[in-house]
Design a protein around this motif. Structure first.
Motif, PDB file in Angstrom:
ATOM      1  N   ILE A   1       6.325   7.919  -1.716  1.00 10.09           N
ATOM      2  CA  ILE A   1       7.188   7.970  -0.603  1.00 10.09           C
ATOM      3  C   ILE A   1       8.736   7.616  -1.006  1.00 10.09           C
ATOM      4  CG2 ILE A   1       7.993   7.316   1.804  1.00 10.09           C
ATOM      5  CD1 ILE A   1       5.014   6.748   2.277  1.00 10.09           C
ATOM      6  N   GLY A   2       9.659   8.511  -1.121  1.00  8.50           N
ATOM      7  CA  GLY A   2      10.768   8.227  -1.808  1.00  8.50           C
ATOM      8  C   GLY A   2      10.495   8.130  -3.140  1.00  8.50           C
ATOM      9  N   HIS A   3      11.205   6.708  -3.605  1.00 11.15           N
ATOM     10  CA  HIS A   3      10.964   6.445  -4.951  1.00 11.15           C
ATOM     11  C   HIS A   3       9.896   5.503  -5.162  1.00 11.15           C
ATOM     12  CE1 HIS A   3      14.955   7.956  -6.552  1.00 11.15           C
ATOM     13  NE2 HIS A   3      15.646   7.442  -5.641  1.00 11.15           N
ATOM     14  N   SER A   4       9.267   5.033  -4.134  1.00 14.88           N
ATOM     15  CA  SER A   4       8.055   4.123  -4.169  1.00 14.88           C
ATOM     16  C   SER A   4       6.771   4.710  -4.579  1.00 14.88           C
ATOM     17  CB  SER A   4       8.172   3.019  -3.060  1.00 14.88           C
ATOM     18  OG  SER A   4       9.327   2.549  -2.787  1.00 14.88           O
ATOM     19  N   ARG A   5       6.039   3.981  -5.328  1.00 11.86           N
ATOM     20  CA  ARG A   5       4.616   4.415  -5.517  1.00 11.86           C
ATOM     21  C   ARG A   5       3.633   3.339  -5.557  1.00 11.86           C
ATOM     22  NH1 ARG A   5       2.398   8.405  -9.931  1.00 11.86           N
ATOM     23  NH2 ARG A   5       0.222   7.532 -10.181  1.00 11.86           N
ATOM     24  N   TRP A   6       2.416   3.520  -4.702  1.00 12.89           N
ATOM     25  CA  TRP A   6       1.611   2.342  -4.577  1.00 12.89           C
ATOM     26  C   TRP A   6       0.372   3.017  -4.202  1.00 12.89           C
ATOM     27  CZ3 TRP A   6       5.342   3.081  -0.810  1.00 12.89           C
ATOM     28  CH2 TRP A   6       4.808   3.232   0.418  1.00 12.89           C
ATOM     29  N   SER A   7      -0.740   2.351  -4.387  1.00 12.13           N
ATOM     30  CA  SER A   7      -2.174   3.022  -4.081  1.00 12.13           C
ATOM     31  C   SER A   7      -2.678   2.661  -2.530  1.00 12.13           C
ATOM     32  CB  SER A   7      -3.346   2.295  -4.989  1.00 12.13           C
ATOM     33  OG  SER A   7      -3.053   2.806  -6.301  1.00 12.13           O
ATOM     34  N   VAL A   8      -3.166   3.479  -2.083  1.00 12.59           N
ATOM     35  CA  VAL A   8      -3.669   3.378  -0.546  1.00 12.59           C
ATOM     36  C   VAL A   8      -5.123   3.868  -0.543  1.00 12.59           C
ATOM     37  CG1 VAL A   8      -1.344   3.686   0.339  1.00 12.59           C
ATOM     38  CG2 VAL A   8      -2.862   5.888  -0.033  1.00 12.59           C
ATOM     39  N   ASP A   9      -5.808   3.503   0.478  1.00 13.82           N
ATOM     40  CA  ASP A   9      -7.322   3.929   0.972  1.00 13.82           C
ATOM     41  C   ASP A   9      -6.704   5.207   1.881  1.00 13.82           C
ATOM     42  OD1 ASP A   9      -8.403   2.535  -0.779  1.00 13.82           O
ATOM     43  OD2 ASP A   9      -8.895   0.742   0.921  1.00 13.82           O
ATOM     44  N   ILE A  10      -7.482   6.372   1.730  1.00 15.53           N
ATOM     45  CA  ILE A  10      -7.443   7.431   2.707  1.00 15.53           C
ATOM     46  C   ILE A  10      -8.792   7.954   2.982  1.00 15.53           C
ATOM     47  CG2 ILE A  10      -6.530   9.798   2.735  1.00 15.53           C
ATOM     48  CD1 ILE A  10      -4.372   9.105   0.671  1.00 15.53           C
ATOM     49  N   THR A  11      -9.000   8.145   4.357  1.00 14.17           N
ATOM     50  CA  THR A  11     -10.277   8.683   4.515  1.00 14.17           C
ATOM     51  C   THR A  11      -9.972  10.169   4.882  1.00 14.17           C
ATOM     52  OG1 THR A  11      -9.680   8.419   7.153  1.00 14.17           O
ATOM     53  CG2 THR A  11     -10.909   6.613   6.079  1.00 14.17           C
TER      54      THR A  11
ATOM     55  N   LEU B   1      -2.215  11.143   8.071  1.00 14.08           N
ATOM     56  CA  LEU B   1      -1.599  10.383   9.198  1.00 14.08           C
ATOM     57  C   LEU B   1      -1.587   8.996   8.327  1.00 14.08           C
ATOM     58  CD1 LEU B   1      -1.544   9.700  11.987  1.00 14.08           C
ATOM     59  CD2 LEU B   1      -3.643   8.751  12.077  1.00 14.08           C
ATOM     60  N   LEU B   2      -0.395   8.448   8.186  1.00 12.28           N
ATOM     61  CA  LEU B   2      -0.160   6.914   7.248  1.00 12.28           C
ATOM     62  C   LEU B   2      -0.248   5.816   8.446  1.00 12.28           C
ATOM     63  CD1 LEU B   2       0.766   6.305   4.528  1.00 12.28           C
ATOM     64  CD2 LEU B   2       3.303   6.197   5.551  1.00 12.28           C
ATOM     65  N   GLY B   3      -1.421   5.043   8.145  1.00 12.82           N
ATOM     66  CA  GLY B   3      -1.726   4.192   8.854  1.00 12.82           C
ATOM     67  C   GLY B   3      -0.992   2.838   8.575  1.00 12.82           C
ATOM     68  N   ARG B   4      -1.301   1.873   9.254  1.00 13.79           N
ATOM     69  CA  ARG B   4      -0.402   0.611   9.093  1.00 13.79           C
ATOM     70  C   ARG B   4      -0.903  -0.177   7.718  1.00 13.79           C
ATOM     71  NH1 ARG B   4      -3.560  -0.519  13.627  1.00 13.79           N
ATOM     72  NH2 ARG B   4      -4.940  -2.041  13.319  1.00 13.79           N
ATOM     73  N   THR B   5      -2.009  -0.099   7.465  1.00  9.81           N
ATOM     74  CA  THR B   5      -2.545  -0.946   6.166  1.00  9.81           C
ATOM     75  C   THR B   5      -1.971  -0.452   5.087  1.00  9.81           C
ATOM     76  OG1 THR B   5      -4.735  -1.387   7.254  1.00  9.81           O
ATOM     77  CG2 THR B   5      -4.320  -1.423   4.763  1.00  9.81           C
ATOM     78  N   ALA B   6      -1.584   0.827   4.897  1.00 11.71           N
ATOM     79  CA  ALA B   6      -0.899   1.376   3.683  1.00 11.71           C
ATOM     80  C   ALA B   6       0.574   1.103   3.842  1.00 11.71           C
ATOM     81  CB  ALA B   6      -0.928   3.049   3.744  1.00 11.71           C
ATOM     82  N   MET B   7       1.200   0.880   4.793  1.00 10.81           N
ATOM     83  CA  MET B   7       2.696   0.338   5.014  1.00 10.81           C
ATOM     84  C   MET B   7       2.740  -1.147   4.609  1.00 10.81           C
ATOM     85  SD  MET B   7       3.797   2.701   8.085  1.00 10.81           S
ATOM     86  CE  MET B   7       2.308   2.840   9.176  1.00 10.81           C
ATOM     87  N   GLU B   8       1.721  -1.876   4.862  1.00  8.94           N
ATOM     88  CA  GLU B   8       1.849  -3.242   4.773  1.00  8.94           C
ATOM     89  C   GLU B   8       2.577  -3.760   3.526  1.00  8.94           C
ATOM     90  OE1 GLU B   8      -0.829  -7.225   5.530  1.00  8.94           O
ATOM     91  OE2 GLU B   8      -2.076  -5.272   5.252  1.00  8.94           O
ATOM     92  N   ASN B   9       3.558  -4.462   3.638  1.00  7.70           N
ATOM     93  CA  ASN B   9       4.291  -5.158   2.406  1.00  7.70           C
ATOM     94  C   ASN B   9       5.079  -3.954   1.733  1.00  7.70           C
ATOM     95  OD1 ASN B   9       3.243  -7.724   2.698  1.00  7.70           O
ATOM     96  ND2 ASN B   9       1.489  -7.273   1.537  1.00  7.70           N
ATOM     97  N   HIS B  10       5.066  -2.687   2.220  1.00  6.48           N
ATOM     98  CA  HIS B  10       5.666  -1.718   1.411  1.00  6.48           C
ATOM     99  C   HIS B  10       6.941  -1.058   2.351  1.00  6.48           C
ATOM    100  CE1 HIS B  10       3.111  -1.313  -1.900  1.00  6.48           C
ATOM    101  NE2 HIS B  10       2.204  -1.562  -0.959  1.00  6.48           N
TER     102      HIS B  10
END
Length: 150
Positions: free
Chosen positions: A102-112, A124-133
Motif C-alpha cells: 500500500i503506497g510505499h509500504s510492504r508487509w505480509s498479511v493473511d487473506i481468506t 476487503l482489508l481487515g483490521r488485523t492487516a492494518m495493525e501497527n501499519h
C-alpha cells in the motif's frame, strides 16, 4: 510501556493495493475496521500438495462490475479458518499469507479466499492487516495512491 509499533501511514476508506507474489499489481480494496481478516474474491479454489506442503490454486477476477482480467494464482496454504459473515453465518475458508503493498509500504498479511462477486470491491482489508501499519481516515479514499512496486 507498550511494545506496539506506531503506524507509518494514514489510509482512506478505500485504497489501491498490490499483491505482487500473486501477480496482482493493482487492486481496489475496501478498508473495513469491523472485519478482523482480509478477504479476496477468488473462484476455482483447489488445494493441492507440492513437495510435501499444502498449497492452493485459485483465480482472482479483477475489475468491477464485470471482471476485465483474470489472474491465476498459486500460494502456500496458511490454513483453513472459520469466518463469520456479516449475516452471522460461519464458513470455512482457505487462508494464504502473502505480501501486500500500500503506497510505499510492504508487509505480509493473511487473506481468506471467498466469493465476493456481488461486492463492489474484490478485496476487503481487515483490521488485523492494518495493525501497527496504518491509521484509517474514513472520510477520504485512496490517500496512498497507486502501489509502488519498485
Amino acid at each position: 510501556m507498550s511494545t506496539h509499533l506506531a503506524p507509518n501511514m494514514i489510509i482512506g476508506a478505500c485504497e489501491w493495493v498490490a499483491l505482487p507474489e500473486l501477480g496482482i499489481p493493482r487492486l481496489r480494496a475496501r478498508v473495513d475496521t469491523g472485519a478482523k481478516s482480509c478477504s479476496l474474491h477468488a473462484s476455482d479454489i483447489l488445494p493441492f500438495e507440492r513437495d510435501g506442503k499444502s498449497w492452493v490454486r485459485f483465480r482472482v477476477h479483477l475489475g468491477y462490475p464485470e471482471p476485465v482480467r483474470d489472474q491465476d494464482c498459486e500460494c502456500l496454504l496458511a490454513g483453513v479458518r472459520t469466518v463469520r459473515s456479516t449475516s452471522g453465518e460461519s464458513e470455512q475458508r482457505y487462508t494464504i499469507r502473502t505480501p501486500i503493498i500500500i503506497g510505499h509500504s510492504r508487509w505480509s498479511v493473511d487473506i481468506t479466499l471467498s466469493n465476493r462477486e456481488r461486492m463492489r470491491y474484490r478485496m476487503l482489508l481487515g483490521r488485523t492487516a492494518m495493525e501497527n501499519h496504518a491509521l484509517v481516515y474514513p472520510a477520504r479514499t485512496f490517500l496512498q495512491g497507486q502501489p509502488r512496486l519498485d
